[in-house]
Design a protein around this motif. Structure first.
Motif, PDB file in Angstrom:
ATOM      1  N   ARG A 151       1.152   9.454   6.607  1.00  0.00           N
ATOM      2  CA  ARG A 151       0.301   8.613   6.205  1.00  0.00           C
ATOM      3  C   ARG A 151      -0.939   9.586   5.499  1.00  0.00           C
ATOM      4  O   ARG A 151      -1.883   8.898   4.948  1.00  0.00           O
TER       5      ARG A 151
ATOM      6  N   ASP B  78       1.581   1.765   0.475  1.00  0.00           N
ATOM      7  CA  ASP B  78       0.498   0.716   0.427  1.00  0.00           C
ATOM      8  C   ASP B  78      -0.880   1.546   0.395  1.00  0.00           C
ATOM      9  O   ASP B  78      -1.148   2.436   1.488  1.00  0.00           O
TER      10      ASP B  78
ATOM     11  N   SER C 100      -8.979   9.785   1.317  1.00  0.00           N
ATOM     12  CA  SER C 100      -8.463   9.989   2.789  1.00  0.00           C
ATOM     13  C   SER C 100      -9.533  10.933   3.491  1.00  0.00           C
ATOM     14  O   SER C 100      -9.903  11.951   3.287  1.00  0.00           O
TER      15      SER C 100
ATOM     16  N   VAL D  46      -3.942   0.640   0.926  1.00  0.00           N
ATOM     17  CA  VAL D  46      -5.130   0.052   1.741  1.00  0.00           C
ATOM     18  C   VAL D  46      -4.621   0.615   3.232  1.00  0.00           C
ATOM     19  O   VAL D  46      -5.464   1.021   3.921  1.00  0.00           O
ATOM     20  N   SER D  47      -3.480   0.411   3.556  1.00  0.00           N
ATOM     21  CA  SER D  47      -2.952   0.656   5.148  1.00  0.00           C
ATOM     22  C   SER D  47      -2.579   2.022   5.305  1.00  0.00           C
ATOM     23  O   SER D  47      -2.519   2.518   6.358  1.00  0.00           O
ATOM     24  N   SER D  48      -2.269   2.798   4.204  1.00  0.00           N
ATOM     25  CA  SER D  48      -1.656   4.070   4.089  1.00  0.00           C
ATOM     26  C   SER D  48      -0.292   4.141   4.545  1.00  0.00           C
ATOM     27  O   SER D  48      -0.016   5.311   5.137  1.00  0.00           O
ATOM     28  N   ARG D  49       0.304   3.123   4.602  1.00  0.00           N
ATOM     29  CA  ARG D  49       1.784   2.861   4.982  1.00  0.00           C
ATOM     30  C   ARG D  49       2.678   3.459   3.843  1.00  0.00           C
ATOM     31  O   ARG D  49       2.186   3.172   2.660  1.00  0.00           O
TER      32      ARG D  49
ATOM     33  N   GLU E 224      -7.430   5.477  -0.698  1.00  0.00           N
ATOM     34  CA  GLU E 224      -7.537   4.029  -0.507  1.00  0.00           C
ATOM     35  C   GLU E 224      -7.929   3.350  -1.995  1.00  0.00           C
ATOM     36  O   GLU E 224      -8.825   3.450  -2.343  1.00  0.00           O
TER      37      GLU E 224
END
Length: 299
Positions: free
Chosen positions: A136, A104, A293, A106-109, A141
């Motif tokens: 993460r 993901d 990041s 956006v959430s860095s998951r 992003e």
């Protein structure tokens, strides 16, 4: 054992064996509810597979949310069209090692699934051996805003044994790539590598190098490479949709003189390429860059 001999060897050399054991408590053999829900919301994933000669490949798959489905807590189904030029078509014609990495941006998951895969009835199925979250850090992003218009005439992949000038330029400005590795006894794995543009360096038309930054301390990638040097790298040009799939052999350089040349590096990974697949529209999603990041090392 949670970790194999190659992973343990790298953990011990890096001095993080105890940390790795703690982090490794999160590895399970099934899909927890949270992981299933996460996967079913994704629009892309990267798969790692192995061909009949032992070469490792990384491939990207995309689709609308729901194209990744959890059939049960030990089975993932991926319903997506696959180009005939992608090695995954042959690699999973019969059951073999397979790994899935779903980020993901956006959430860095991110979630990783390692196990055995096969293509049947037009879909990819992966039976899980290992499922876990991932570090993460170093994930830039981006948000997906739509799909590209793809013309079949522009889809012909170029296969080569060296990097063209265009491919070298794309790698040199990349901030993200994915790497697949394989332990012949324990299975395949896919991981993400990220940094500021230029963190991957072109040494010549068949050799590249990249820094290995501080991560989750499990060393799945480097542990596999310690046992089996074959690796598959995937570079996605998020601006144009072009993809580069590279397969070759990688080695770990622990020398301090070399490490100092790569800001933030704890090791340097050298990759010698055997084959390159350059696909003009291998990634059909439109991705908008938002920010790097905050963990990326700076020169």
């Amino acid at each position: 054992m949670r970790f194999h001999s190659g992973e343990i060897a790298v953990q011990e050399r890096a001095g993080v064996r105890d940390i790795a054991e703690d982090v490794g408590e999160g590895i399970v053999d099934h899909l927890p509810a949270g992981a299933s829900e996460f996967l079913e919301r994704r629009q892309m994933a990267v798969l790692g597979t192995v061909d009949s000669r032992g070469n490792v490949w990384a491939s990207v798959v995309t689709g609308d949310p729901g194209f990744i489905e959890t059939v049960d807590d030990r089975t993932v189904k991926i319903a997506t069209p696959i180009s005939s030029s992608d090695p995954i078509v042959r690699n999973l014609a019969t059951e073999g090692h397979a790994a899935l990495f779903a980020p993901d941006f956006v959430s860095s998951r991110r979630v990783r699934v390692n196990g055995r895969g096969v293509i049947k009835d037009g879909a990819i199925y992966i039976a899980t051996d290992e499922v876990y979250g991932n570090c993460r850090r170093y994930l830039q992003e981006r948000i997906f805003t739509g799909k590209r218009e793809i013309h079949s005439a522009n889809q012909k992949a170029r296969v080569a044994t060296t990097l063209s000038a265009s491919a070298q330029e794309r790698i040199s400005r990349a901030d993200t790539f994915f790497i697949a590795t394989d332990n012949p006894e324990r299975g395949a794995d896919v991981s993400h590598k990220g940094g500021n543009p230029g963190f991957v360096r072109i040494l010549d038309e068949r050799h590249i190098a990249y820094p290995d930054y501080n991560g989750n301390s499990m060393f799945n990638t480097l542990g596999n490479l310690t046992v089996n040097p074959h690796a598959g790298l995937l570079f996605i040009d998020f601006d144009s949709g072009r993809t580069l799939q590279l397969t070759g052999r990688a080695s770990i350089d622990w020398s301090l003189d070399r490490i100092r040349k790569f800001p933030g590096a704890e090791r340097v990974i050298d990759v010698e390429l055997d084959q390159v697949i350059d696909t003009p529209m291998g990634f059909p999603l439109v991705a908008k860059f938002r920010q790097f990041s905050r963990n990326n090392p700076r020169a």
